[in-house]
Motif scaffolding. Structure first.
Motif, mmCIF file in Angstrom:
data_model
loop_
_atom_site.group_PDB
_atom_site.id
_atom_site.type_symbol
_atom_site.label_atom_id
_atom_site.label_comp_id
_atom_site.label_asym_id
_atom_site.label_seq_id
_atom_site.Cartn_x
_atom_site.Cartn_y
_atom_site.Cartn_z
ATOM 1 N N SER A 35 0.855 -1.185 0.000
ATOM 2 C CA SER A 35 0.000 0.000 0.000
ATOM 3 C C SER A 35 0.892 1.237 0.000
ATOM 4 O O SER A 35 2.092 1.138 0.277
ATOM 5 N N GLY A 36 0.290 2.380 -0.337
ATOM 6 C CA GLY A 36 1.000 3.644 -0.233
ATOM 7 C C GLY A 36 1.463 4.241 -1.536
ATOM 8 O O GLY A 36 2.048 5.330 -1.543
ATOM 9 N N GLY A 37 1.248 3.556 -2.643
ATOM 10 C CA GLY A 37 1.645 4.130 -3.915
ATOM 11 C C GLY A 37 0.797 5.321 -4.288
ATOM 12 O O GLY A 37 -0.208 5.620 -3.639
ATOM 13 N N GLY A 38 1.212 6.032 -5.338
ATOM 14 C CA GLY A 38 0.441 7.181 -5.782
ATOM 15 C C GLY A 38 1.231 8.052 -6.719
ATOM 16 O O GLY A 38 2.260 7.639 -7.253
ATOM 17 N N LEU A 39 0.735 9.264 -6.894
ATOM 18 C CA LEU A 39 1.346 10.244 -7.787
ATOM 19 C C LEU A 39 2.014 11.330 -6.950
ATOM 20 O O LEU A 39 1.409 11.864 -6.015
ATOM 21 N N VAL A 40 3.251 11.652 -7.281
ATOM 22 C CA VAL A 40 3.992 12.675 -6.546
ATOM 23 C C VAL A 40 4.852 13.448 -7.527
ATOM 24 O O VAL A 40 5.264 12.912 -8.576
ATOM 25 N N GLN A 41 5.125 14.701 -7.212
ATOM 26 C CA GLN A 41 5.988 15.502 -8.069
ATOM 27 C C GLN A 41 7.456 15.170 -7.805
ATOM 28 O O GLN A 41 7.825 14.730 -6.708
ATOM 29 N N ALA A 42 8.273 15.403 -8.800
ATOM 30 C CA ALA A 42 9.715 15.198 -8.651
ATOM 31 C C ALA A 42 10.235 16.005 -7.459
ATOM 32 O O ALA A 42 9.831 17.162 -7.263
ATOM 33 N N GLY A 43 11.102 15.355 -6.679
ATOM 34 C CA GLY A 43 11.621 15.991 -5.480
ATOM 35 C C GLY A 43 10.809 15.695 -4.235
ATOM 36 O O GLY A 43 11.255 15.971 -3.117
ATOM 37 N N GLY A 44 9.645 15.121 -4.424
ATOM 38 C CA GLY A 44 8.772 14.811 -3.306
ATOM 39 C C GLY A 44 9.099 13.481 -2.661
ATOM 40 O O GLY A 44 10.070 12.807 -3.021
ATOM 41 N N SER A 45 8.263 13.112 -1.679
ATOM 42 C CA SER A 45 8.473 11.886 -0.918
ATOM 43 C C SER A 45 7.217 11.033 -0.925
ATOM 44 O O SER A 45 6.101 11.547 -1.088
ATOM 45 N N LEU A 46 7.425 9.753 -0.738
ATOM 46 C CA LEU A 46 6.326 8.800 -0.661
ATOM 47 C C LEU A 46 6.780 7.642 0.204
ATOM 48 O O LEU A 46 7.969 7.283 0.194
ATOM 49 N N SER A 47 5.850 7.075 0.950
ATOM 50 C CA SER A 47 6.183 5.926 1.787
ATOM 51 C C SER A 47 5.320 4.749 1.392
ATOM 52 O O SER A 47 4.096 4.862 1.314
ATOM 53 N N LEU A 48 5.959 3.622 1.139
ATOM 54 C CA LEU A 48 5.258 2.388 0.826
ATOM 55 C C LEU A 48 5.268 1.477 2.044
ATOM 56 O O LEU A 48 6.231 1.476 2.830
ATOM 57 N N SER A 49 4.226 0.681 2.169
ATOM 58 C CA SER A 49 4.152 -0.276 3.263
ATOM 59 C C SER A 49 3.749 -1.637 2.721
ATOM 60 O O SER A 49 3.012 -1.724 1.733
ATOM 61 N N CYS A 50 4.218 -2.672 3.378
ATOM 62 C CA CYS A 50 3.880 -4.036 2.980
ATOM 63 C C CYS A 50 3.475 -4.799 4.231
ATOM 64 O O CYS A 50 4.261 -4.900 5.187
ATOM 65 N N ALA A 51 2.262 -5.320 4.221
ATOM 66 C CA ALA A 51 1.770 -6.132 5.331
ATOM 67 C C ALA A 51 1.952 -7.591 4.975
ATOM 68 O O ALA A 51 1.481 -8.045 3.930
ATOM 69 N N ALA A 52 2.629 -8.313 5.848
ATOM 70 C CA ALA A 52 2.924 -9.721 5.596
ATOM 71 C C ALA A 52 2.150 -10.605 6.556
ATOM 72 O O ALA A 52 1.967 -10.265 7.726
ATOM 73 N N SER A 53 1.712 -11.730 6.074
ATOM 74 C CA SER A 53 1.044 -12.712 6.920
ATOM 75 C C SER A 53 1.549 -14.093 6.558
ATOM 76 O O SER A 53 1.928 -14.353 5.423
ATOM 77 N N GLY A 54 1.559 -14.973 7.542
ATOM 78 C CA GLY A 54 2.032 -16.325 7.314
ATOM 79 C C GLY A 54 3.064 -16.733 8.342
ATOM 80 O O GLY A 54 3.639 -15.903 9.038
ATOM 81 N N ARG A 55 3.284 -18.024 8.368
ATOM 82 C CA ARG A 55 4.195 -18.575 9.346
ATOM 83 C C ARG A 55 5.619 -18.083 9.139
ATOM 84 O O ARG A 55 6.113 -18.060 8.032
ATOM 85 N N ALA A 56 6.248 -17.728 10.236
ATOM 86 C CA ALA A 56 7.674 -17.425 10.270
ATOM 87 C C ALA A 56 8.107 -16.246 9.415
ATOM 88 O O ALA A 56 9.296 -16.047 9.214
ATOM 89 N N VAL A 57 7.169 -15.450 8.923
ATOM 90 C CA VAL A 57 7.559 -14.357 8.047
ATOM 91 C C VAL A 57 8.480 -13.370 8.755
ATOM 92 O O VAL A 57 9.302 -12.713 8.118
#
Length: 121
Positions: A7-29
């Motif tokens: 999650s967290g993708g999108g449109l941003v102008q050059a020089g800007g910032s963005l944060s992506l996140s990944c939620a993991a599920s499952g054994r031993a991840v």
């Protein structure tokens, strides 16, 4: 079985910032290396960043060193990618990946569906 949801993708102008996140599920991840890859139209998927299970080591592609930062929270089973000073050439679909013995070059067993990042000039 491990499932990864970005999650967290999108449109941003050059020089800007963005944060992506990944939620993991499952054994031993929480014991797996986690990473981010990206694929731009017409290009092969490329490595972006990796973090070991205990956050003891991080690796970055040369193209993002000093601009991107990967981190993880094993209590929440999440991995994040903070992207600063974004450039139009960072435009791609970004994928979260996991693997118990994954390295920068291989052994990634599980993949998310991807999230689009678009950087306008």
């Amino acid at each position: 079985q491990v499932q990864l949801v970005e999650s967290g993708g999108g449109l941003v102008q050059a020089g800007g910032s963005l944060s992506l996140s990944c939620a993991a599920s499952g054994r031993a991840v929480s014991t797996y290396s986690m990473g981010w890859f990206r694929q731009a139209p017409g290009n092969e998927r490329e490595f972006v960043a990796r973090i070991t299970w205990n956050s003891g080591r991080t690796d970055y592609a040369d193209s993002v060193k000093g601009r991107f930062s990967i981190s993880r929270d094993n209590a929440k089973n999440t991995v994040s990618l903070q992207m600063n000073s974004l450039k139009p050439e960072d435009t791609a679909v970004y994928y979260c990946a996991a693997g118990p013995t994954a390295t920068m070059t291989g052994r990634w067993l599980y993949w998310g569906q991807g999230t689009q990042v678009t950087v306008s000039s």
